[in-house]
Design a protein around this motif. Structure first.
Motif, PDB file in Angstrom:
ATOM      1  N   GLY A   1       0.804  -1.207   0.000  1.00 43.72           N
ATOM      2  CA  GLY A   1       0.000   0.000   0.000  1.00 43.72           C
ATOM      3  C   GLY A   1       0.840   1.262   0.000  1.00 43.72           C
ATOM      4  N   ILE A   2       0.135   2.394   0.016  1.00 41.96           N
ATOM      5  CA  ILE A   2       0.739   3.729  -0.027  1.00 41.96           C
ATOM      6  C   ILE A   2       0.268   4.516   1.189  1.00 41.96           C
ATOM      7  CG2 ILE A   2       0.758   5.945  -1.279  1.00 41.96           C
ATOM      8  CD1 ILE A   2       0.508   4.398  -3.884  1.00 41.96           C
ATOM      9  N   VAL A   3       1.168   5.340   1.732  1.00 43.03           N
ATOM     10  CA  VAL A   3       0.800   6.245   2.820  1.00 43.03           C
ATOM     11  C   VAL A   3       1.132   7.670   2.391  1.00 43.03           C
ATOM     12  CG1 VAL A   3       1.051   6.825   5.257  1.00 43.03           C
ATOM     13  CG2 VAL A   3       1.313   4.445   4.517  1.00 43.03           C
ATOM     14  N   PHE A   4       0.180   8.568   2.551  1.00 44.58           N
ATOM     15  CA  PHE A   4       0.353  10.001   2.298  1.00 44.58           C
ATOM     16  C   PHE A   4       0.800  10.605   3.613  1.00 44.58           C
ATOM     17  CE2 PHE A   4      -0.800  14.244   0.980  1.00 44.58           C
ATOM     18  CZ  PHE A   4      -0.726  14.205  -0.410  1.00 44.58           C
ATOM     19  N   VAL A   5       2.009  11.165   3.674  1.00 46.74           N
ATOM     20  CA  VAL A   5       2.670  11.443   4.950  1.00 46.74           C
ATOM     21  C   VAL A   5       3.007  12.923   5.119  1.00 46.74           C
ATOM     22  CG1 VAL A   5       4.592  10.806   6.455  1.00 46.74           C
ATOM     23  CG2 VAL A   5       3.732   9.148   4.792  1.00 46.74           C
ATOM     24  N   PHE A   6       2.900  13.398   6.367  1.00 44.59           N
ATOM     25  CA  PHE A   6       3.400  14.704   6.796  1.00 44.59           C
ATOM     26  C   PHE A   6       4.445  14.457   7.885  1.00 44.59           C
ATOM     27  CE2 PHE A   6      -0.890  15.121   5.250  1.00 44.59           C
ATOM     28  CZ  PHE A   6      -0.821  16.212   4.401  1.00 44.59           C
TER      29      PHE A   6
ATOM     30  N   GLU B   1       4.858  -4.362   5.659  1.00 44.94           N
ATOM     31  CA  GLU B   1       3.651  -3.817   6.288  1.00 44.94           C
ATOM     32  C   GLU B   1       3.853  -2.392   6.787  1.00 44.94           C
ATOM     33  OE1 GLU B   1       4.133  -5.496  10.838  1.00 44.94           O
ATOM     34  OE2 GLU B   1       3.242  -6.804   9.318  1.00 44.94           O
ATOM     35  N   GLY B   2       5.110  -1.947   6.916  1.00 46.58           N
ATOM     36  CA  GLY B   2       5.394  -0.572   7.324  1.00 46.58           C
ATOM     37  C   GLY B   2       5.086   0.450   6.262  1.00 46.58           C
ATOM     38  N   MET B   3       4.967   0.032   5.003  1.00 45.32           N
ATOM     39  CA  MET B   3       4.586   0.877   3.867  1.00 45.32           C
ATOM     40  C   MET B   3       5.432   2.156   3.756  1.00 45.32           C
ATOM     41  SD  MET B   3       0.423   0.457   3.764  1.00 45.32           S
ATOM     42  CE  MET B   3       0.238   0.608   5.531  1.00 45.32           C
ATOM     43  N   GLY B   4       6.667   2.102   4.232  1.00 49.03           N
ATOM     44  CA  GLY B   4       7.538   3.269   4.173  1.00 49.03           C
ATOM     45  C   GLY B   4       7.200   4.335   5.190  1.00 49.03           C
TER      46      GLY B   4
ATOM     47  N   GLY C   1       4.162   6.879  12.771  1.00 48.31           N
ATOM     48  CA  GLY C   1       4.650   5.637  12.199  1.00 48.31           C
ATOM     49  C   GLY C   1       4.055   4.396  12.819  1.00 48.31           C
ATOM     50  N   GLN C   2       2.925   4.525  13.510  1.00 48.62           N
ATOM     51  CA  GLN C   2       2.297   3.398  14.187  1.00 48.62           C
ATOM     52  C   GLN C   2       1.217   2.810  13.287  1.00 48.62           C
ATOM     53  OE1 GLN C   2       0.959   5.314  17.778  1.00 48.62           O
ATOM     54  NE2 GLN C   2       2.928   5.028  18.800  1.00 48.62           N
ATOM     55  N   LEU C   3       1.346   1.516  12.973  1.00 55.08           N
ATOM     56  CA  LEU C   3       0.452   0.885  12.009  1.00 55.08           C
ATOM     57  C   LEU C   3      -0.748   0.195  12.639  1.00 55.08           C
ATOM     58  CD1 LEU C   3       1.114   1.079   8.963  1.00 55.08           C
ATOM     59  CD2 LEU C   3       3.150   1.323  10.364  1.00 55.08           C
TER      60      LEU C   3
ATOM     61  N   TYR D   1       7.046  18.733   5.929  1.00 53.42           N
ATOM     62  CA  TYR D   1       7.084  18.304   4.535  1.00 53.42           C
ATOM     63  C   TYR D   1       5.945  17.317   4.305  1.00 53.42           C
ATOM     64  CZ  TYR D   1      11.767  20.294   4.391  1.00 53.42           C
ATOM     65  OH  TYR D   1      12.826  21.155   4.449  1.00 53.42           O
ATOM     66  N   TRP D   2       5.535  17.176   3.033  1.00 57.39           N
ATOM     67  CA  TRP D   2       4.535  16.162   2.712  1.00 57.39           C
ATOM     68  C   TRP D   2       5.063  15.306   1.563  1.00 57.39           C
ATOM     69  CZ3 TRP D   2       2.267  15.446  -2.039  1.00 57.39           C
ATOM     70  CH2 TRP D   2       2.388  16.499  -2.967  1.00 57.39           C
ATOM     71  N   GLY D   3       4.608  14.078   1.542  1.00 56.63           N
ATOM     72  CA  GLY D   3       5.044  13.173   0.486  1.00 56.63           C
ATOM     73  C   GLY D   3       4.238  11.896   0.520  1.00 56.63           C
ATOM     74  N   ALA D   4       4.672  10.919  -0.269  1.00 61.79           N
ATOM     75  CA  ALA D   4       4.013   9.620  -0.327  1.00 61.79           C
ATOM     76  C   ALA D   4       5.074   8.541  -0.186  1.00 61.79           C
ATOM     77  CB  ALA D   4       3.251   9.443  -1.640  1.00 61.79           C
ATOM     78  N   THR D   5       4.759   7.509   0.594  1.00 63.79           N
ATOM     79  CA  THR D   5       5.654   6.377   0.775  1.00 63.79           C
ATOM     80  C   THR D   5       4.912   5.099   0.410  1.00 63.79           C
ATOM     81  OG1 THR D   5       5.057   5.950   3.091  1.00 63.79           O
ATOM     82  CG2 THR D   5       6.781   7.593   2.679  1.00 63.79           C
ATOM     83  N   ALA D   6       5.661   4.066   0.070  1.00 60.25           N
ATOM     84  CA  ALA D   6       5.053   2.774  -0.263  1.00 60.25           C
ATOM     85  C   ALA D   6       6.093   1.679  -0.054  1.00 60.25           C
ATOM     86  CB  ALA D   6       4.554   2.756  -1.707  1.00 60.25           C
ATOM     87  N   ALA D   7       5.615   0.446   0.038  1.00 60.83           N
ATOM     88  CA  ALA D   7       6.536  -0.670   0.233  1.00 60.83           C
ATOM     89  C   ALA D   7       5.876  -1.964  -0.211  1.00 60.83           C
ATOM     90  CB  ALA D   7       6.970  -0.770   1.700  1.00 60.83           C
ATOM     91  N   THR D   8       6.720  -2.966  -0.378  1.00 57.38           N
ATOM     92  CA  THR D   8       6.269  -4.331  -0.666  1.00 57.38           C
ATOM     93  C   THR D   8       6.939  -5.272   0.334  1.00 57.38           C
ATOM     94  OG1 THR D   8       8.077  -4.860  -2.196  1.00 57.38           O
ATOM     95  CG2 THR D   8       6.133  -3.782  -3.125  1.00 57.38           C
ATOM     96  N   GLY D   9       6.421  -6.485   0.387  1.00 59.59           N
ATOM     97  CA  GLY D   9       7.031  -7.535   1.190  1.00 59.59           C
ATOM     98  C   GLY D   9       7.169  -8.770   0.339  1.00 59.59           C
ATOM     99  N   ARG D  10       6.754  -9.906   0.891  1.00 55.84           N
ATOM    100  CA  ARG D  10       6.760 -11.138   0.094  1.00 55.84           C
ATOM    101  C   ARG D  10       5.797 -11.012  -1.074  1.00 55.84           C
ATOM    102  NH1 ARG D  10       3.490 -15.535   0.463  1.00 55.84           N
ATOM    103  NH2 ARG D  10       2.610 -14.719   2.404  1.00 55.84           N
ATOM    104  N   LYS D  11       4.660 -10.343  -0.834  1.00 54.03           N
ATOM    105  CA  LYS D  11       3.730 -10.012  -1.913  1.00 54.03           C
ATOM    106  C   LYS D  11       4.018  -8.593  -2.371  1.00 54.03           C
ATOM    107  CE  LYS D  11       0.168 -13.273  -0.470  1.00 54.03           C
ATOM    108  NZ  LYS D  11      -1.280 -13.484  -0.181  1.00 54.03           N
TER     109      LYS D  11
END
Length: 230
Positions: A86-91, A102-105, A139-141, A203-213
């Motif tokens: 997934g993607i997270v829109f971050v400040f 699962e941390g999605m950046g 950063g708490q999921l 600052y604002w931005g977008a983060t994303a990540a993958t794992g086994r999937k």
């Protein structure tokens, strides 16, 4: 208007010089991890590769004492059953990339506020079965700590662009998240004091990540209207 603040509207720039303005908007992002520029409007945060993370941060900070409206398109890949994460829109006060999988950046970024678009169910984090949206902090999921949500949404992993608008009204201290033209999350509270310890410049931005999937995951810039700090 405060002399240290100037207003940026890429929508206006796009109407005057579409190619130049679109290219400038993408080039003004700082990329982290495996993120790369796809074209004049889009940044690929992650390819469909396992165990990677990526981020794209707009290099000029914003001031949360002023209202903003940010509109982008999210693309969360084409793998449904085998897709993640997934993607997270971050400040955040600095431009960093958090943990993968699962941390999605977003995991590990403190202090921070994140709007999660989660495409994989992690049962131990309180995720619903469906793809979902939530407003999270520091950063708490785990959704036991979410400020809003999780709210289930229809499948996000269909390869299409999903229009997202994030708006903030400091007068009412209300953050609103609209995805696919529908209000998906809303939070009212003193973000400056309660999340960022009195610091209004982030600052604002977008983060994303993958794992086994995995999935390719993109963010495409449409309209940015907010107060920039000189």
């Amino acid at each position: 208007m405060h002399p240290a603040v100037r207003f940026l509207s890429l929508a206006l720039l796009l109407s005057l010089a579409p190619a130049l303005a679109a290219q400038n908007s993408v080039q003004e992002f700082r990329l982290g991890g495996v993120a790369r520029i796809l074209n004049e409007e889009c940044i690929r945060l992650t390819p469909a590769t396992p165990y990677v993370t990526g981020s794209a941060w707009f290099q000029n900070p914003m001031d949360l004492e002023y209202p903003f409206e940010l509109t982008v398109d999210l693309v969360l890949g084409e793998n449904n059953d085998l897709g993640a994460d997934g993607i997270v829109f971050v400040f955040h006060p600095t431009m960093q990339t958090g943990y993968r999988g699962e941390g999605m950046g977003f995991a590990g970024l403190y202090p921070s506020l994140g709007i999660e678009f989660d495409t994989y169910q992690n049962i131990h984090l309180g995720d619903p079965v469906e793809d979902h949206v939530a407003v999270m902090v520091h950063g708490q999921l785990h959704h036991g700590r979410s400020l809003a949500g999780p709210t289930s949404v229809p499948n996000l992993e269909n390869g299409g662009k999903r229009p997202l608008t994030v708006s903030w009204s400091p007068g009412t201290q209300t953050l609103q998240v609209t995805l696919d033209g529908e209000l998906r999350a809303s939070y009212t509270g003193d973000i400056i004091a309660n999340v960022f310890g009195g610091n209004s410049k982030v600052y604002w931005g977008a983060t994303a990540a993958t794992g086994r999937k995995m999935n390719f995951q993109d963010v495409c810039i449409r309209k940015l209207v907010y107060a920039l700090v000189d």
